[in-house]
Design an enzyme around this catalytic site. Sequence first.
Site, mmCIF file in Angstrom:
data_model
loop_
_atom_site.group_PDB
_atom_site.id
_atom_site.type_symbol
_atom_site.label_atom_id
_atom_site.label_comp_id
_atom_site.label_asym_id
_atom_site.label_seq_id
_atom_site.Cartn_x
_atom_site.Cartn_y
_atom_site.Cartn_z
ATOM 1 N N SER A 1 8.376 34.749 20.479
ATOM 2 C CA SER A 1 7.988 33.565 21.251
ATOM 3 C C SER A 1 6.867 33.888 22.233
ATOM 4 C CB SER A 1 9.194 33.021 22.042
ATOM 5 O OG SER A 1 10.272 32.765 21.188
HETATM 6 N N1 SAH Z 1 13.929 35.056 20.551
HETATM 7 C C1 SAH Z 1 12.989 35.545 19.576
HETATM 8 C C2 SAH Z 1 12.276 34.410 18.879
HETATM 9 C C3 SAH Z 1 12.288 34.614 17.408
HETATM 10 S S1 SAH Z 1 11.836 33.256 16.406
HETATM 11 C C4 SAH Z 1 12.041 36.564 20.166
HETATM 12 O O1 SAH Z 1 12.028 36.728 21.393
HETATM 13 O O2 SAH Z 1 11.329 37.222 19.410
HETATM 14 C C5 SAH Z 1 13.413 32.560 16.016
HETATM 15 C C6 SAH Z 1 14.384 33.404 15.248
HETATM 16 O O3 SAH Z 1 15.494 32.568 14.937
HETATM 17 C C7 SAH Z 1 13.887 33.964 13.910
HETATM 18 O O4 SAH Z 1 14.036 35.339 13.880
HETATM 19 C C8 SAH Z 1 14.803 33.287 12.885
HETATM 20 O O5 SAH Z 1 15.117 34.110 11.766
HETATM 21 C C9 SAH Z 1 16.036 32.988 13.711
HETATM 22 N N2 SAH Z 1 16.912 31.949 13.163
HETATM 23 C C10 SAH Z 1 16.565 30.784 12.549
HETATM 24 N N3 SAH Z 1 17.664 30.108 12.178
HETATM 25 C C11 SAH Z 1 18.738 30.862 12.557
HETATM 26 C C12 SAH Z 1 20.152 30.709 12.439
HETATM 27 N N4 SAH Z 1 20.717 29.657 11.856
HETATM 28 N N5 SAH Z 1 20.933 31.688 12.963
HETATM 29 C C13 SAH Z 1 20.413 32.783 13.551
HETATM 30 N N6 SAH Z 1 19.085 32.977 13.689
HETATM 31 C C14 SAH Z 1 18.250 32.036 13.200
#
Ligand code: SAH
Length: 212
Positions: free
Chosen positions: A60
Amino acid sequence: MTSQRARDRLAGRLRELGIRDPRVLEVIRATPRHLFVDEALAHRAYENTALPIGFGQTISQPYIVARMTEALLAEAAPQMVLEVGTGSGYQAAVLAQLVGRVISLERIRPLQRQAREVLSLMRLQNISLRHVDGNQGWPENAPYDAILLTAAPRVIPEALLLQLDMGGQLLAPVGEESGAQTLVRITRTPEAYVREDLGPVSFVPLLPGEVQ
Ligand code: SAH
């Protein structure tokens, strides 16, 4: 550009953009974001932008991480926090320096593995990572003082609302994959789940199921 100076500059930029909580700015200054992205992108780690982390996902934007963290700390600092969407682990690392304990859920196994490595390098011991579809939450450690989604559902999963403690808050981007999303704060009171809209955001979608 992975130096302390680059981090200080990023914190300064976030301050200009309206982040006020000194605890949040200090943690941004202290957290080596370049460790959470691929080496080839490390030189861009302290720009205020989202960056690819593989598997079609992104780390993010620092401003969004800071803003969500600041919103969570607005009341008493939460003890028990659930994050849905570990991704790179950066948001979890920021949170873990400010709250009691973080449980973070990720559906893509290789991303979770990578995050685990970096977080153990940082010696953050109050984070537990789980490979699971976060739509179900993680009832084992419920109720949570705070729940943070870093991927956008169309509708907030009911399982997550049920795992929120009384007085607790859930922060989530809500909306269509490529359409308008809104950052929403839900506060659980004895009478109702109270919803506030905090403005437009853009996140990857919350997807169903697990990926090995
Ligand atoms: N908080 C993260 C943002 C990553 S983007 C950071 O600081 O880097 C969002 C993430 O959510 C992705 O890795 C994606 O695989 C995950 N995601 C999407 N749907 C999900 C679900 N149902 N359960 C768990 N993770 C999920």
